[in-house]
Design an enzyme around this catalytic site. Structure first.
Site, short mmCIF file in Angstrom:
data_model
loop_
_atom_site.label_atom_id
_atom_site.label_comp_id
_atom_site.label_asym_id
_atom_site.label_seq_id
_atom_site.Cartn_x
_atom_site.Cartn_y
_atom_site.Cartn_z
CG ASP A 9 -1.88 1.21 1.21
OD1 ASP A 9 -2.55 1.41 0.19
OD2 ASP A 9 -1.94 1.95 2.20
CB SER A 10 0.21 4.72 -1.00
OG SER A 10 -1.00 4.96 -0.31
N GLY A 42 -2.28 9.32 -4.50
CA GLY A 42 -3.43 9.83 -5.22
C GLY A 42 -3.17 10.98 -6.17
CB CYS A 72 -2.62 0.80 -2.83
SG CYS A 72 -2.45 2.51 -3.41
CD GLU A 151 0.02 7.44 5.55
OE1 GLU A 151 1.07 7.42 6.24
OE2 GLU A 151 -0.47 6.41 5.05
CB CYS A 184 -8.81 5.49 -0.45
SG CYS A 184 -7.16 5.74 0.27
CG HIS A 186 -4.86 5.70 3.68
ND1 HIS A 186 -4.28 5.11 2.58
CD2 HIS A 186 -3.83 6.15 4.45
CE1 HIS A 186 -2.95 5.22 2.68
NE2 HIS A 186 -2.67 5.84 3.82
#
Length: 267
Positions: A9-10, A42, A72, A151, A184, A186
């Site tokens: 994942d990012s 993104g 992701c 994040e 997403c 996240h």
């Protein structure tokens, strides 16, 4: 086959998928890599997302992984087919899984999708939904402020609520939308906040559960299940950036307290 499954994942968002995979497949070993240093993906150029994704893949291939899960949405939208064509192992993403969950949930055939700029611009969810159900209506909206907020470890503050309220204002103008895809990985971290803002009449979905089902199906098809039946194998978690948010999430939210967490470099 007693080799690990790789998950990329990012950043920290893919922990939502890792948590579900670990729950559904307790005898499997997982190695997770989050590219927090270069997150978010993104707003980045497609060529950069491709390069960063391949760097993560090459790093995990050193561990002889038997399957790759792209946890992701941006990387799934932009790099999935390329990875499938070039890797000698099964590769799955999260978009098809999210689309299937939405088809099951919607009663009005009106589905909203929120995600990063690249995911929304790619229209990958729209295509996946319409392949299954051609007459479904979709509305995709980018929420570029969510990933940086998450994040930074901001999940429940008043500022986080204001950001979510501002990003979801479009829902007020589309009352027939009864299902919202969190496009997403996240976003499930702030799912309670999202649900509070949009109200109980909208079903909010992440792709994590369906992705777990798909991984299980692929393991069965290719006869890749771990034959060592020892359960609760704690995952190995790598990040290219700060350990702080990962540490908090893995312990407080995902209960992965004994999982090994390390910082690594991909360049």
């Amino acid at each position: 086959m007693n080799r690990p499954i790789g998950v990329i994942d990012s950043g920290v968002g893919g922990l939502t998928v890792l948590h579900e995979l670990n729950r559904q497949l307790p005898t499997e070993k997982f190695i997770y890599l989050g590219d927090t240093l270069r997150c978010p993906y993104g707003p980045k150029e497609e060529i950069d997302v491709q390069q960063y994704t391949w760097e993560m893949v090459h790093y995990l291939m050193k561990f002889e992984i038997k399957m790759l899960v792209i946890a992701c949405n941006t990387a799934t939208a932009l790099v999935l087919e390329q990875l499938k064509d070039n890797l000698p192992i099964p590769v799955i993403g999260v978009i098809e899984s999210g689309a299937r969950a939405a088809i099951k949930a919607t009663q009005t055939n009106q589905v909203g999708i929120i995600g990063t700029e690249n995911t929304i611009q790619s229209e990958a969810y729209e295509r996946a939904l319409k392949r299954i159900k051609p007459h479904i209506n979709t509305l995709g909206v980018a929420c570029p402020n969510f990933v940086p907020m998450i994040e930074n470890g901001d999940f429940v503050s008043l500022n986080a609520k204001r950001i979510v309220e501002g990003s979801l204002q479009f829902m007020n103008h589309h009352p027939r939308i009864d299902t919202l895809i969190l496009g997403c990985t996240h976003y499930p971290i702030i799912q309670p906040l999202i649900e509070e803002v949009i109200g109980e009449n909208v079903t909010v979905l992440s792709s994590a559960v369906e992705t777990g089902f798909e991984v299980s199906t692929v393991l069965t098809f290719y006869e890749l299940f771990n034959t060592n039946q020892q359960e609760n194998q704690e995952p190995l978690i790598f990040t290219t950036g700060s350990l702080q948010v990962f540490q908090r999430l893995k312990e407080e939210i995902f209960q992965l307290k004994s999982a090994t967490l390390k910082q690594v470099s991909l360049t």
